[in-house]
Write an enzyme that holds these catalytic residues in place. Structure first.
Site, PDB file in Angstrom:
ATOM      1  N   ASP A   1       0.837  -1.204   0.000  1.00 46.71           N
ATOM      2  CA  ASP A   1       0.000   0.000   0.000  1.00 46.71           C
ATOM      3  C   ASP A   1       0.869   1.248   0.000  1.00 46.71           C
ATOM      4  OD1 ASP A   1      -2.076  -1.666   0.065  1.00 46.71           O
ATOM      5  OD2 ASP A   1      -2.778  -1.141   2.081  1.00 46.71           O
TER       6      ASP A   1
ATOM      7  N   LYS B   1     -10.854   3.294   9.312  1.00 43.24           N
ATOM      8  CA  LYS B   1     -10.737   2.943   7.911  1.00 43.24           C
ATOM      9  C   LYS B   1     -10.504   1.438   7.872  1.00 43.24           C
ATOM     10  CE  LYS B   1      -8.860   4.486   3.593  1.00 43.24           C
ATOM     11  NZ  LYS B   1      -8.542   3.161   3.040  1.00 43.24           N
TER      12      LYS B   1
HETATM   13  S1  IVH Z   1     -16.088   6.503   3.009  1.00 40.58           S
HETATM   14  C1  IVH Z   1     -16.967   9.129  -0.436  1.00 40.58           C
HETATM   15  N1  IVH Z   1     -15.479   5.254   5.237  1.00 40.58           N
HETATM   16  O1  IVH Z   1     -11.469   3.242   1.802  1.00 40.58           O
HETATM   17  C2  IVH Z   1     -16.415   8.391   0.722  1.00 40.58           C
HETATM   18  N2  IVH Z   1     -14.511   4.523   3.201  1.00 40.58           N
HETATM   19  O2  IVH Z   1      -9.390   4.561   0.304  1.00 40.58           O
HETATM   20  C3  IVH Z   1     -16.193   6.992   0.348  1.00 40.58           C
HETATM   21  N3  IVH Z   1     -13.043   2.578   3.447  1.00 40.58           N
HETATM   22  O3  IVH Z   1     -13.324   3.474  -1.173  1.00 40.58           O
HETATM   23  C4  IVH Z   1     -15.629   6.149   1.371  1.00 40.58           C
HETATM   24  N4  IVH Z   1     -13.297   2.340   5.618  1.00 40.58           N
HETATM   25  O4  IVH Z   1     -13.549   1.300   0.320  1.00 40.58           O
HETATM   26  C5  IVH Z   1     -15.297   5.334   3.916  1.00 40.58           C
HETATM   27  N5  IVH Z   1     -15.040   4.198   7.265  1.00 40.58           N
HETATM   28  C6  IVH Z   1     -14.855   4.286   5.955  1.00 40.58           C
HETATM   29  C7  IVH Z   1     -14.035   3.389   5.244  1.00 40.58           C
HETATM   30  C8  IVH Z   1     -13.877   3.552   3.872  1.00 40.58           C
HETATM   31  C9  IVH Z   1     -12.708   1.859   4.528  1.00 40.58           C
HETATM   32  C10 IVH Z   1     -12.523   2.345   2.097  1.00 40.58           C
HETATM   33  C11 IVH Z   1     -13.556   2.506   1.003  1.00 40.58           C
HETATM   34  C12 IVH Z   1     -12.988   3.618   0.169  1.00 40.58           C
HETATM   35  C13 IVH Z   1     -11.527   3.487   0.410  1.00 40.58           C
HETATM   36  C14 IVH Z   1     -10.752   4.751   0.059  1.00 40.58           C
END
Ligand code: IVH
Length: 731
Positions: free
Chosen positions: A42, A123
């Site tokens: 990553d 995340k």
């Molecule tokens: S919000 C428009 N919340 O991280 C906002 N994403 O690196 C969209 N992800 O595409 C994402 N945990 O697959 C959001 N608590 C979280 C998340 C999360 C993991 C992932 C998701 C996103 C990616 C971006």
């Protein structure tokens, strides 16, 4: 950072570098999203992506609509039916430091004129999904795909208890007619190791991390397997069984997949006004939301959340790679808007990576304290989870084969929190053909002796030259001083090496009796003196003082310091507590030792074997002479009526095992000896007593039978003398 696939900043002109970066990023995305097999770590990916972004910012004419900086996710694989998301699924911009986080927050503040309340959440390191509910009933489950069109994996849903089939509204939040829920599917950490063990058992490559496991699990064609199963029904039953097992495995894995929802797309009906309120509604309908999300008032609140989960990263049931910060108010989110790729109202703060890639430069072997020869990986130094790592143990030859690593490979290296670094496996795609297999040496790299397993069938290979193999000697001398043994700070590894090199000590036996005179002969322990020439260094003085106090350390530490195989602090404490005398331990049988609670037969055998070696006993004798504690001071001693008495036991004493009888005497303070002399206080005889009985009679020592032995234990020596078969001549 792990070795980048191309120089981070090449001397090439910007257009060439731009094409190079686009190719690298696209390739990595293709592997990550389509093939569930990350080829870059990553961190490496993020670095390339950022360089591409910076290049495009500096020279906007380079950026084209098909640059990966404009794309959201991966492409779709042909294996799945496409499904168009009702609203586009965006990605997130990243912040890699507190400064970058503050810069994002400052931008939000500048756009809005004030700092809004922010929702912090974890995340999740999984894969994004889009779930559409039509009048509360599940219509589709899809992967993100390219953000606009994803892959349809709805047929897997019936094996996935984590995904509700229907939503139930609450008076406060009725279920909308149509709602698109976004979330992250993950493979729980606790199930991940078991899954990889199963993959290995099936002869397949293990997953590099839990995210790949989740992606590989969700993107299984269960429906195809079912069709194959139906078609195969007529064929041989073994084939059917195999497919059934395959389907079973696929569905069992799907059952383990978990979901946490973190957003919505389309929402037809009464809309919430805050992200946190949306979560409350989703949760009320029966969808899994995170209990760890928090709304905070300012950047300090965000930073505290980031710091907390930086410390508690591994207390969460799924893997996390950062924290996502979102402006809580949905109208404000709308005002801030999005770029084509990511919203301006959210940011992902990324923690330092725990899996990185680095070059395996060599596999060397180390000869340990007990002669065990362990291969270890020598790698290009790389920063992982906050510290720089260049070495990791590979345990044994079988482990090297199991991991499938070759010298010269690019390897995945993991260090979770403060856990020991571990080589996960090779990046097979990066092989050039120049890599070579590791060959376990046949001879000790330290002393040249032929290596062999300690016992037939052992995985571990050892150097049998225990007494004088320089590596083993150094490790043993150093071990005497270690924290878990006699804890002598002044005797570090360098000091141990100097003592051996200067022949001041020939083995660990000489260490405890070291004198100032001896140290004066070593350049390591002396320095230029005022007038005379050389005087002891402060470290040498410290070492001498520490040796003095080490001699009085508890017996278990002395036992640990002896470097007996398998005997660590737990076994040593058990031996010290129950037997309490090193001389007695040295003469105990396997049966007697394994009767000690916490000492099994393997440890007992190792102890007996150790004391069976003459030079080992010499070590103990030297330590005894130097004044090292040999007997445990008993704080909780009961009555010791046999204190100072020596007992000889011969033949089979009715109702007693030999070890049991020995232990009974020792517990009351008596000493058990192997031969009869004038100093023997009692000779206990059983059946077939042999020559010791005759000797006892000759010397006029009191002889006890089983009944007399009982009297000795219960009533003490005076009563026993009265009950003796041969009267005590002193009477
Ligand atoms: S919000 C428009 N919340 O991280 C906002 N994403 O690196 C969209 N992800 O595409 C994402 N945990 O697959 C959001 N608590 C979280 C998340 C999360 C993991 C992932 C998701 C996103 C990616 C971006």
């Amino acid at each position: 950072m792990a070795e980048p696939r191309a120089p981070r900043k090449s001397a090439a002109d910007p257009a060439t570098r731009w094409r190079e970066l686009v190719e690298l990023v696209e390739d990595a995305r293709q592997r990550y999203y389509v093939r569930d097999a990350a080829a870059l770590s990553d961190a490496d990916y993020d670095a390339l992506f950022r360089e591409l972004e910076e290049l495009e910012a500096a020279q906007p004419e380079l950026a084209s609509a098909d640059s990966p900086t404009q794309a959201v996710g991966g492409e779709r694989s042909e294996m799945f039916e496409p499904v168009e998301h009702l609203l586009r699924m965006l990605s997130l911009d990243n912040a890699f430091s507190s400064e970058e986080l503050a810069a994002w927050s400052a931008r939000v503040e500048r756009d809005l004129g004030s700092v809004p309340a922010m929702l912090c959440e974890l995340k999740v390191d999984g894969l994004a999904v889009d779930i559409v509910y039509d009048r509360g009933r599940l219509r589709s489950l899809a992967t993100r795909g390219d953000g606009r069109v994803g892959e349809d994996v709805t047929y897997n849903v019936r094996f996935m208890p984590a995904i509700p089939r229907t939503l139930t509204g609450t008076p406060e939040h009725p279920v909308p007619d149509l709602v698109e829920v976004r979330g992250e599917m993950y493979f729980p950490v606790a199930d991940f190791d078991a899954l990889n063990a199963e993959m290995l058992a099936l002869g397949r490559s293990p997953f590099a991390n839990a995210r790949n496991a989740a992606a590989g699990t969700l993107r299984q064609r269960v429906d195809r397997r079912e069709q194959e199963l139906a078609a195969a029904k007529d064929r041989a039953s073994t084939a059917i069984e195999r497919l059934r097992a395959d389907l079973d495995r696929a569905s069992r894995r799907l059952e383990l997949l978990q979901l946490v929802v973190h957003g919505v797309g389309i929402w037809q009906g009464h809309e919430p006004s805050r992200q946190s309120e949306a979560y409350a509604a989703l949760s009320g309908w029966g969808l899994p939301t995170s209990e760890r999300a928090r709304v905070v008032d300012d950047l300090a609140g965000v930073q505290a959340y980031v710091d907390f989960y930086g410390q508690h990263r591994h207390d969460v049931e799924h893997e996390i790679d950062g924290v996502v910060v979102k402006v809580d108010d949905l109208a404000t989110q709308g005002r801030l808007g999005s770029t084509s790729r990511a919203p301006r109202w959210a940011i992902a703060y990324k923690y330092p990576p725990e899996v990185v890639r680095t070059r395996l430069l060599d596999i060397e072997v180390n000869v340990g304290r007990t002669g065990r020869v362990t291969p270890f990986a020598v790698m290009a130094p790389v920063k992982v989870a906050g510290s720089t790592v260049s070495m990791a143990t590979l345990h044994n030859q079988e482990e090297v084969v199991r991991k499938g690593v070759l010298i010269g490979d690019l390897v995945f290296l993991r260090k979770a929190g403060d856990v020991i670094p571990e080589v996960l496996g090779p990046v097979v795609e990066e092989r050039t053909g120049a890599e070579r297999s590791f060959v376990m040496p046949t001879h000790c790299p330290s002393c040249g002796t032929a290596l062999a397993p300690a016992k037939e069938g052992d995985v571990d290979i050892r150097c049998p030259n225990q007494r004088s193999c320089p590596s083993q000697l150094r490790e043993r001398v150093f071990h005497v001083a270690s924290r878990g043994a006699l804890d002598i700070e002044g005797l570090g590894f360098k000091a141990a090496v100097a003592l051996l090199d200067d022949a001041i000590v020939t083995d660990e036996g000489d260490v405890m009796g070291l004198t100032a005179e001896q140290l004066r002969t070593s350049s390591f322990f002396t320095r230029e003196g005022v007038a005379e020439g050389r005087v002891l260094t402060a470290n040498a003085e410290k070492l001498l003082a520490e040796l003095e106090s080490a001699k009085a350390q508890p017996l278990w530490r002395v036992i640990v310091a002896l470097s007996i195989r398998h005997v660590g602090p737990t076994a040593a404490q058990a031996l010290a507590r129950e037997i309490g005398d090193l001389g007695v331990i040295a003469d105990s049988s396997v049966e007697r030792l394994s009767a000690v609670e916490g000492v099994g037969p393997i440890i007992a055998e190792a102890v007996v074997e150790w004391f069976g070696v003459d030079w080992h006993r010499d070590v103990v004798d030297k330590w005894r002479l130097a004044g090292v504690r040999m007997v445990e001071e008993r704080v909780d001693a009961g009555p010791r009526p046999l204190d100072g008495l020596t007992v000889v036991i011969t033949g089979t004493v009715d109702g007693w095992s030999r070890d049991g009888a020995t232990a009974a005497v020792q517990e009351l303070g008596g000493k058990v000896s192997g031969s009869v002399s004038k100093k023997t206080d009692f000779v206990v005889v059983g059946d077939n007593p042999g020559s010791k009985y005759d000797k006892a009679v000759d010397l006029g020592r009191p002889v006890l039978d089983a009944a007399g032995f009982g009297v000795l234990l219960e009533q003490g020596p005076d009563a026993a003398r009265a009950a003796a078969l041969v009267p005590d001549p002193g009477e």
